[in-house]
Design a protein around this motif. Structure first.
Motif, PDB file in Angstrom:
ATOM      1  N   GLY B 248      52.015  34.311  45.055  1.00  5.63           N
ATOM      2  CA  GLY B 248      51.178  35.083  45.977  1.00  5.63           C
ATOM      3  C   GLY B 248      50.372  34.130  46.845  1.00  5.63           C
ATOM      4  N   THR B 255      45.745  35.942  45.444  1.00  7.02           N
ATOM      5  CA  THR B 255      45.885  36.507  44.095  1.00  7.02           C
ATOM      6  C   THR B 255      45.120  35.636  43.107  1.00  7.02           C
ATOM      7  OG1 THR B 255      47.850  35.201  43.604  1.00  7.02           O
ATOM      8  CG2 THR B 255      48.205  37.361  44.613  1.00  7.02           C
ATOM      9  N   ARG B 256      44.724  36.241  42.008  1.00  5.69           N
ATOM     10  CA  ARG B 256      44.096  35.470  40.933  1.00  5.69           C
ATOM     11  C   ARG B 256      45.077  34.435  40.404  1.00  5.69           C
ATOM     12  NH1 ARG B 256      40.309  39.596  39.808  1.00  5.69           N
ATOM     13  NH2 ARG B 256      38.428  38.693  38.903  1.00  5.69           N
ATOM     14  N   ARG B 348      49.666  36.603  35.668  1.00  5.77           N
ATOM     15  CA  ARG B 348      50.410  37.597  36.443  1.00  5.77           C
ATOM     16  C   ARG B 348      50.341  38.971  35.800  1.00  5.77           C
ATOM     17  NH1 ARG B 348      56.033  35.049  37.978  1.00  5.77           N
ATOM     18  NH2 ARG B 348      55.485  34.262  40.032  1.00  5.77           N
ATOM     19  N   TYR B 351      46.549  40.185  35.895  1.00  3.24           N
ATOM     20  CA  TYR B 351      45.872  40.401  37.177  1.00  3.24           C
ATOM     21  C   TYR B 351      46.833  40.707  38.320  1.00  3.24           C
ATOM     22  CZ  TYR B 351      42.318  37.729  34.599  1.00  3.24           C
ATOM     23  OH  TYR B 351      41.437  37.263  33.668  1.00  3.24           O
ATOM     24  N   LEU B 353      48.000  42.541  41.784  1.00  4.16           N
ATOM     25  CA  LEU B 353      47.214  43.080  42.896  1.00  4.16           C
ATOM     26  C   LEU B 353      47.133  44.592  42.701  1.00  4.16           C
ATOM     27  CD1 LEU B 353      48.483  41.307  46.123  1.00  4.16           C
ATOM     28  CD2 LEU B 353      46.165  41.275  45.196  1.00  4.16           C
ATOM     29  N   GLN B 395      48.507  40.660  51.664  1.00  5.34           N
ATOM     30  CA  GLN B 395      48.656  40.867  50.217  1.00  5.34           C
ATOM     31  C   GLN B 395      49.836  41.778  49.870  1.00  5.34           C
ATOM     32  OE1 GLN B 395      44.863  42.580  49.155  1.00  5.34           O
ATOM     33  NE2 GLN B 395      43.976  40.598  48.594  1.00  5.34           N
TER      34      GLN B 395
END
Lengths: 185, 556
Positions: B248, B255-256, B348, B351, B353, B395
């Motif tokens: 990402g 993204t985290r 992933r 977290y 999106l 995103q």
């Protein structure tokens, strides 16, 4: 210091502290540029954008008529000087840049001093001039004009000595410099 | 021939198919030459629209865009696109008219010091001093714009000089002694980088706008092993979002997974990226465990914000294949990355999106992007404006191809989207081109709808309409105690009627259950279409690295 866009109140001291650092090391940059309109403006503009104060600036021809040499002195943090030289290299009209090492460089400046020198002090002023190998290039009843060449420090010293006599005005060219020995600047 | 006719010959020799511009007093001679030069000229309604269209064209095709304006206000209207092109390294040549030489410096009618005004925001600029200089200047301008780190070049042409009769000889060589970009990359450094990469246990590839032209090479390197890849908002599409090694986007609204991976990485390979503050967040806490390999065409980017351990200057497209070869030759053990992937997979899973969808017919802005992705089957070239919609698009629209995502990243220019989409469509007529915009951004260059309608430029505009300058509202909500100061725009204007007034089709969509179908219909409609999508008024873009915070402290 808080990021712009947040509410945090900034004190004026914080703002000042966030300003650029100075190393105190003097830098002499020798820049060869194509003799094109606007070249000097592009260079000085870049320094302004990066927050550098140029102390002195001298521009003149070189042995090649299509190329000019700009010599400028400034005081800057090592890291950012590096950044400025890289940015300068990106200017299409800039051919070559050298950040000259003070110990390996011949640097000279020319200055003209108009000094009060009536009857009583004239002899003493002329003595100072002699010590500094300054040439007296104009004399009037109350003043004389002395021409001095040398390093920035020598000219600063001369200024300190003649100031007590009454310094009417002064003009300095800013240093020009060239590398010692065989190496090209 | 006249200098302006020579100018046309130069443009043709440079392979220019299309230019965007608007005539005025000082470039009348140039426009007389366009009359029968056989170069397609698209008449825009505002020079800024033309400038951004040239950028969109350049970003979509990889070729040099060309924009024209007259002297004075024509040139000052180009200032924003010039600066935008500088920030995002877009190759565009701007040709501006100038008052006749005897009027220069006299405050003549429509005189502005174009070269002076644009000096800090150009890669290079030239004022024509003599008509004989013109052909060479044009070729130099294209050469400089296109090579090295691409960027905008301005050529300012006084009107009297452009009318001069000159002998024209085609110019085939450009020689600029002060402009010699390093393009190849040092082999020793490449070897060093390969070794570092082969020894890394927690590597991340961090690709920016400079990787867009080296997308195949990037993929080759990343898939030599299981090297995780994240992109900046400028780099999206240079690595396929559908690829299992894709983390990402990174940065403030990344993204985290991507941000955490950067935070824990032991080696980061930056490719054509410049460690912007929107990527690093709190600089002193950026990627604290990492060593950096920095591949960039611009030596001034190396160690500008983050010191590089292994700098490699050159084109990514030259360097990456050699890095890949060197890396493979070392036969690194793929098992060393297993633990790292285990860590990444756990982020992933934890977290993704996410957002909470409405339980009625209300359209959440994130869903709007997902719906558009579905309606276009992920195949459209997406030009975005600037603000919340831009981040949601980045995103939730998953870009698989380079040059599929066109946005204003560095300057963040509202009003970029529509003209950029227009330029992209002109450059890639066979592609479906959509513009995602906001009700604020859209109004900053809406006039180009007329250009689209008149020329049959088939762009579909999707307005994410929340009645706010949404990103500013979000910051006021989160960091300024909800004191909403001058961010409410209301439902003005009526975008459907506006579209119709411009000769485009206007549609309004308000129900999430029929959104995808409504979008499909809009996409199937001939000619330019404006789709006014009413979305939740006060939705925030998350996750987010709050200002002054480190990546590991992401919220939302």
């Amino acid at each position: 210091m808080g990021e712009p866009g947040t509410k945090e109140l900034l004190s004026l001291e914080e703002l000042e502290a966030a300003g650029s650092f100075r190393t105190g090391r003097k830098h002499i940059l020798s820049i060869l540029v194509e003799n094109k309109p606007g070249a000097l403006t592009r260079i000085t503009g870049l320094f302004a954008r990066r927050g550098f104060n140029i102390d002195t600036l001298a521009v003149g021809p070189t042995d090649d008529e299509t190329i000019s040499r700009i010599t400028l002195t400034l005081d800057g943090a090592v890291q950012s000087i590096d950044q400025v030289t890289k940015q300068l290299h990106k200017l299409v009209n800039v051919l070559k840049i050298r950040d000259l090492e003070p110990t390996e460089t011949m640097a000279r400046e020319l200055a003209l001093f108009k000094i009060s020198a009536d009857g009583g002090s004239r002899a003493e002023v002329m003595q100072v001039c002699e010590i500094f190998r300054a040439k007296i290039v104009d004399v009037s009843k109350r003043t004389l004009v002395a021409e001095v060449t040398g390093t920035q420090e020598k000219i600063d010293a001369f200024e300190r000595l003649v100031r007590p006599f009454g310094l009417v005005e002064m003009a300095r060219t800013g240093e020009i410099a060239i590398a010692r020995g065989r190496a090209e600047t | 021939m006249r200098a302006v006719d020579a100018l046309m010959e130069c443009l043709k020799a440079e392979g220019v198919e299309v230019v965007f511009g608007l005539p005025g007093g000082a470039n009348l001679p140039t426009y007389d030459a366009f009359y029968d030069a056989g170069i397609r000229h698209i008449l825009v309604r505002h020079e800024a629209g033309g400038g951004h269209a040239a950028e969109g064209y350049a970003k979509a095709t990889g070729k040099v865009g060309v924009a024209l304006g007259t002297s004075g206000p024509g040139a000052t209207n180009l200032v924003t696109p010039i600066c935008d092109a500088m920030m995002d390294s877009v190759p565009v040549v701007f040709l501006t008219g100038q008052v006749r030489t005897e009027l220069l410096g006299t405050d003549g009618f429509q005189e502005a010091d174009t070269i002076g005004i644009t000096m800090p925001i150009v890669k290079h600029s030239m004022m024509i001093q003599h008509p004989l200089e013109l052909p060479r200047a044009i070729h130099e301008a294209f050469h400089i714009a296109r090579t090295g780190r691409p960027g905008p070049v301005v050529v300012d042409i006084p009107t009297d000089l452009s009318r001069a009769d000159i002998p024209y000889e085609p110019i085939t060589d450009v020689h600029l002694p002060g402009y010699q970009p390093t393009t190849d990359g040092n082999q020793k450094q490449i070897r060093l980088a390969a070794k570092a990469l082969a020894n890394a246990r927690r590597p991340v590839i961090y690709a920016g706008g400079g990787a867009v032209g080296a997308s195949a090479e990037l993929r080759e390197l990343a898939t030599s092993d299981r090297l995780p890849v994240t992109c900046t908002v400028m780099g999206l599409g240079s690595f396929p979002a559908s690829h299992p090694q894709w983390l990402g986007m990174l940065g403030m609204h990344g993204t985290r997974t991507a941000n955490y991976a950067m935070d824990e990485a032991d080696l980061i390979v930056a490719i054509g990226a410049r460690f912007d503050d929107r990527v690093t967040a709190k600089l002193s806490e950026f990627a604290p465990h990492a060593k950096f390999i920095h591949i960039d065409i611009d030596p001034a980017e190396i160690s500008k914000n983050v010191p590089a351990h292994i700098p490699i200057v050159g084109y990514a497209s030259n360097i990456l294949p050699r890095l890949t070869t060197e890396y493979r030759a070392l036969k690194p053990d793929p098992a060393r990355l297993e633990e790292w992937w285990h860590r990444i997979e756990s982020w992933r899973a934890r977290y993704p999106l996410a957002y909470s969808d409405s339980d009625d017919s209300e359209i959440k802005p994130q869903y709007m992007v997902q719906a558009l992705f579905e309606a276009t089957e992920g195949n459209a070239i997406v030009a975005s404006d600037v603000g919340q919609h831009q981040m949601w698009a980045a995103q939730h629209y998953h870009f698989d191809r380079p040059r599929q995502w066109i946005n204003s990243g560095g300057l963040g220019t509202m009003g970029f989207g529509l003209p950029a989409a227009m330029g992209a469509k002109v450059g890639r007529p066979e592609e479906m081109v959509v513009c995602i915009t906001g009700d604020g951004s859209f109004q900053m260059n809406t006039q180009e709808l007329a250009t689209c309608a008149q020329n049959g430029i088939d762009v579909k505009v999707f307005v994410m309409n929340n009645g706010y300058l949404g990103m500013v509202r979000q910051w006021q909500e989160l960091f300024w105690d909800r004191r909403y100061s001058q961010v409410h725009t209301g439902q003005y204007p009526d975008f459907v009627k506006l579209a119709e007034a411009y000769g485009a089709t206007g549609v309004r969509l308000t129900d999430k259950h029929t959104l995808v179908e409504g979008m499909r219909q809009a996409l199937a409609t001939d000619g330019p279409v404006v789709v006014d999508v009413r979305v939740s008024a006060e939705e925030n873009v998350y996750p987010m690295i709050a200002p002054g915070q480190a990546a590991r402290d992401m919220v939302g």
